[in-house]
Structures are given as structure tokens and as C-alpha cells.
Write an enzyme that holds these catalytic residues in place. Structure first.
Site, PDB file in Angstrom:
ATOM      1  CG  ASP A 197      -1.864  -1.141   1.283  1.00 42.40           C
ATOM      2  OD1 ASP A 197      -2.213  -1.664   0.204  1.00 42.40           O
ATOM      3  OD2 ASP A 197      -2.263  -1.529   2.402  1.00 42.40           O
ATOM      4  CB  ILE A 198       0.075   4.758  -0.957  1.00 43.09           C
ATOM      5  CG1 ILE A 198       0.879   6.021  -1.289  1.00 43.09           C
ATOM      6  CG2 ILE A 198      -1.057   5.058   0.015  1.00 43.09           C
ATOM      7  CD1 ILE A 198       0.082   7.076  -2.032  1.00 43.09           C
TER       8      ILE A 198
END
Length: 231
Positions: free
Chosen positions: A101-102
Site C-alpha cells: 500500500d502507499i
């Protein structure tokens, strides 16, 4: 493989440009000038452009220390992407094996070897992934046995596969899982009434993030890492 496909993969020329190169008699196969760009290659020919031998590129295997704020994609209209961190030729050809994920940091792998990527990412391969987790609330001891038995995630029909949790301190732990459901680690802790506030991946299979790599840095995998990655 067709000649034009071979040349487009291993040179900087497009298919249309290759057509023109062939028409101009600048391409030879086994030292004979070819007149058609769509001829079939067996794989053992010597292909030359302007007299220079065209060598098929070897597969590439790269480990990258993903920093915060980067998306695991080859392009994104809103955020920087991990391939932006690479200074290598044809970086858009690289596949990402094991996305994050970011807001998650740590190890990601990139390759243009599709079969190797499949061995890393296919669910049936059960390639392990190890994370360092920091939570908002204290981690209770009974979470160890809960994760070992499997957790019922919201919206899922089946329990997660058994996972190994090692509590490091009141709010930190190391978690090893063998699958990759959407936001799995965060959802597992959410199922216990806790919230993950920092997540960092340490390893995929037997490949451990090189401690010498700062966030945003990368290096090629060595032969041992490539061969033992899924063991």
C-alpha cells in the site's frame, strides 16, 4: 518469435521503425539480409542491425526498499510510482512481485521474468511474507493463538491461513503470513479491535530486505536469492 517482435524487445526501435530498417536492408539474420520483418526466428539465429549483434537481454531481478508515499504500479495519475525510483533501461517492462500500500514501507521485488513472478505471487504457492507492525493499542497475548488458528475477516467467507505472530513490545510485533488478501495485515489486527499505524515488510520467501538499502534504494538480487526465493 517474429523478427520484428524480437527487435522491438531488445532495441529502442518501434515496430513501425523496424519495418523501415528491414526495407533499408539494415537487418541481417545469420549474415543474410532479410526482406520481411515478420519472419519467424527459432531462437538460435544471429540477428544484426547495421552489423551489430543484437543480444537478448537477460531477465532482471531487483529488490527495492519502498518508501512512504509511493504506489506499487508502473504509472499513476495522482501519486509517484515505485518504478520512478529506478534508473534502469526499459523499467516500464518490470512487473512488481508483491505490492504494498502507499502507506506501507519495505521490500518489494521487480522482475521481467513472468514465471518467477508467478511463483512469488500465486496464492497456491503460499510464499511467506514477514512484516513489522506497530499498532495504536497494546497487542494482547491471545492474539498469537488467534492468528495461528486463522481470523475471520470482514467480507471474507473463509478464515485466513495460520499466521505466526511474535510480540516484540506492547505496541509492536512481527507477523508472518502465507497469503496476500487485500489489506490483510491491517484487517487482521482490525479484527482484534486494534489498528495498524505503521507497517513495514521485511521479507518475501527467503529474500530479506538488505539492511544497507535506504528507503528508495535498490539493488539486483544475487543468484542465491533468485533460486531460493520461494523455498
Amino acid at each position: 518469435m517474429r523478427l520484428d517482435k524480437f527487435l522491438s524487445q531488445y532495441t529502442d526501435y518501434s515496430r513501425s521503425q523496424i519495418q523501415q530498417l528491414v526495407k533499408a536492408a539494415r537487418v541481417t539474420v545469420n549474415n543474410e539480409v532479410v526482406r520481411k520483418a515478420d519472419i519467424k526466428l527459432r531462437g538460435d539465429e544471429q540477428v544484426k542491425l547495421d552489423g551489430q549483434l543484437i543480444v537478448a537481454f537477460a531477465y532482471r531481478y531487483i529488490m527495492l526498499h519502498k518508501p512512504l508515499g509511493y504506489v506499487c504500479a508502473n504509472n499513476d495519475s495522482e501519486h509517484p510510482v515505485v518504478v520512478d525510483l529506478l534508473d534502469v533501461p526499459r523499467k516500464q517492462d518490470l512487473q512488481i512481485a508483491g505490492r504494498l500500500d502507499i502507506d506501507t514501507t519495505g521490500l518489494i521485488l521487480l522482475t521481467d521474468d513472468g514465471q518467477w513472478n508467478h511463483r512469488i505471487t500465486a496464492p497456491k504457492q503460499e510464499c511467506s511474507k514477514t512484516y513489522q507492525v506497530i499498532t495504536a493499542e497494546p497487542i494482547q497475548q491471545d492474539v498469537i493463538s488467534l492468528f495461528a488458528q486463522g481470523v475471520q475477516l470482514h467480507g471474507e467467507k473463509h478464515l485466513t491461513r495460520p499466521a505466526h505472530l511474535e510480540i516484540l513490545s506492547s505496541h509492536s510485533a512481527r507477523l508472518q503470513i502465507h497469503e496476500g488478501k487485500y489489506h490483510q495485515v491491517k484487517r487482521m489486527f482490525a479484527a482484534t479491535g486494534n489498528r495498524v499505524i505503521q507497517l513495514h515488510r521485511e521479507s518475501i520467501g527467503n529474500i530479506k530486505l538488505d539492511s544497507q538499502l535506504a528507503p528508495g534504494e535498490y539493488r539486483p538480487l544475487n543468484e542465491i536469492e533468485i533460486q531460493e526465493s520461494t523455498q
